[in-house]
Motif scaffolding. Sequence first.
Motif, PDB file in Angstrom:
ATOM      1  N   PRO A   1      50.834  45.740  45.769  1.00 55.55           N
ATOM      2  CA  PRO A   1      51.399  44.413  45.473  1.00 55.55           C
ATOM      3  C   PRO A   1      50.892  43.321  46.399  1.00 55.55           C
ATOM      4  N   LEU A   2      50.617  43.665  47.646  1.00 53.99           N
ATOM      5  CA  LEU A   2      50.072  42.665  48.573  1.00 53.99           C
ATOM      6  C   LEU A   2      48.711  42.179  48.116  1.00 53.99           C
TER       7      LEU A   2
ATOM      8  N   VAL B   1      39.339  42.760  50.365  1.00 61.35           N
ATOM      9  CA  VAL B   1      40.587  42.734  49.598  1.00 61.35           C
ATOM     10  C   VAL B   1      40.423  43.554  48.321  1.00 61.35           C
ATOM     11  N   LEU B   2      39.318  43.344  47.613  1.00 61.86           N
ATOM     12  CA  LEU B   2      39.057  44.097  46.384  1.00 61.86           C
ATOM     13  C   LEU B   2      38.933  45.590  46.660  1.00 61.86           C
TER      14      LEU B   2
ATOM     15  N   ILE C   1      44.850  38.479  45.342  1.00 63.17           N
ATOM     16  CA  ILE C   1      43.848  38.339  44.282  1.00 63.17           C
ATOM     17  C   ILE C   1      44.278  37.314  43.245  1.00 63.17           C
ATOM     18  N   THR C   2      45.557  37.321  42.905  1.00 70.60           N
ATOM     19  CA  THR C   2      46.060  36.471  41.824  1.00 70.60           C
ATOM     20  C   THR C   2      46.365  35.050  42.265  1.00 70.60           C
ATOM     21  N   ASN C   3      46.889  34.903  43.478  1.00 73.28           N
ATOM     22  CA  ASN C   3      47.500  33.622  43.847  1.00 73.28           C
ATOM     23  C   ASN C   3      46.848  32.873  44.998  1.00 73.28           C
ATOM     24  N   ASP C   4      45.978  33.501  45.769  1.00 70.53           N
ATOM     25  CA  ASP C   4      45.544  32.869  47.015  1.00 70.53           C
ATOM     26  C   ASP C   4      44.211  32.136  46.942  1.00 70.53           C
TER      27      ASP C   4
ATOM     28  N   ALA D   1      47.432  37.130  56.664  1.00 73.63           N
ATOM     29  CA  ALA D   1      48.555  37.959  57.094  1.00 73.63           C
ATOM     30  C   ALA D   1      48.807  39.095  56.111  1.00 73.63           C
ATOM     31  N   LYS D   2      48.724  38.814  54.818  1.00 69.89           N
ATOM     32  CA  LYS D   2      48.927  39.862  53.814  1.00 69.89           C
ATOM     33  C   LYS D   2      47.798  40.890  53.859  1.00 69.89           C
ATOM     34  N   THR D   3      46.593  40.438  54.137  1.00 69.57           N
ATOM     35  CA  THR D   3      45.459  41.367  54.224  1.00 69.57           C
ATOM     36  C   THR D   3      45.585  42.253  55.459  1.00 69.57           C
TER      37      THR D   3
END
Length: 502
Positions: free
Chosen positions: A236-237, A382-383, A242-245, A217-219
């Motif tokens: 931020p999304l 994402v990157l 990247i950090t948490n998922d 959903a964030k992507t």
Amino acid sequence: MKIRYIAAWFLATALTGCGDKFLRVIPETALSSGIFFTSQNDFQQAVNAAYVPLRQMFNERAWILEEMHSDNTYYARNVLYGAVDATENVADFAIPTAAGVTANDNVLVQYRLNYQIISRANQILVLIDDVEFDEVAKNNLKGQALFLRAFAYFDLIRLFGKVPLHLEPVTSREDAALKLSTAEEVYAQIEKDATEASTLLPNKAKQEPGRATSGAAKTLLANLYLTQKKWAQVEPLMKDVITNDGYTLMPDYANAFSTTTGNKNNQESVFEIQYMEGSAGYNGNQIYRFLPSPITAAEIAPITGTANPQGTSQESNNIPTPDLIAAYETGDKRKEASIGYVTLSSSQVENKVYPYIKKYAKTHALHNNTGQNWPVYRYAEVLLFMAESLNEQGKTADAATYLNQVRTRAGLAATTASSQATMREAIFKERRVELAFENKRWFDLTRTGRVKEIIGAYGAKVKANPAAYYFPKGAVPPPNAFTVLDDYYGLPAVEAALTPHF
């Protein structure tokens, strides 16, 4: 456990129990939506049904409208078979369009499949809050319905520019004919749905494989913001994902994609369309739609690995262009993983050698029956989203960090881009080769405003040297080739006949 799909219409077709894990068409009975939605299991089945059109969409139509309608792949003429105008016209940028509508069948089917998803999601969303059941399960199911509705509308608005915005079930003929909503109105609804979905859905570690997650959903939301050039809202999304998922790049690019029986929903997969090889009806057959023809059983056997290889003389779709092949840098491991070559003894092309999409050529058991999943969002994208958003905010050095993660996996040196302009072009080119054949190229051209520039030059090359683009000796593109360089498709003519609004 793999994602369970069933097919169901909510107004005309009943939903009954689902004991297996994939699509099953339910026969019409006396049940209706008015008495069906009373339990968690009912909503589970309804959400399963909302995923179903994705399988047909990605197997049959999305790649025609979103990949072959670009400079990445082309329609290779097989004169023994003859042209299929609806598909050939898409590849040739020659879709007959008048007064904003077209009779092209690919456009019609893609449009209708998206609205099937929306119709099913609407039925869920209008009722789910009124039925009491486990809150965690309810949030998950509601989040999936919101994600799927946002996903379908995002596809529609990028294809057509203006579409009807249905947010409730259609219960009468009068309700069906809505005015066209603007891109801004549809974008706002996609943002609302995807944002809410991102808060309701669990992350990848906690979600059933194959279902939408908070990361998906964030992507999707980041993709929307990227399309709108809201760069600061992308960062931020993507940082959160990247950090948490918990996603990571697969060490080998070739292993980022599932086989026909395994490696599905792997650590790089953010969202992918689920297929299953076999006789149950959940399979795909993309590679058979893509292979150049005429191809003999002996020529196809090494590609598919089946026990019963059979030759084909069908149309030849989604053939990698010389332009895309040339876009890979020397030493790029993705080229070998993505593109193969086959010699067709019966071809009328002079050298008889064609490239094909090796990325989806996974060995399987039976002819014309495959089970590999289709990647929609991968962590590599994402990157690249993160890199693009940073660069457009003037943080070019930071953008290089994320771009280089993708390049390193491909076996390439760090980018030499150092200015915002050169980094912008580097990311644009990286997306082309990293995401080749994943239905991204057309939307990259439209959102960057480069359709006329790039497709105009590409079309000129095709017309100047047809033999390089798989035309038999003496054959040339049709006179109307590369004359319709619009950012949006015309709306379906069949649908236009049912509404006064387009």
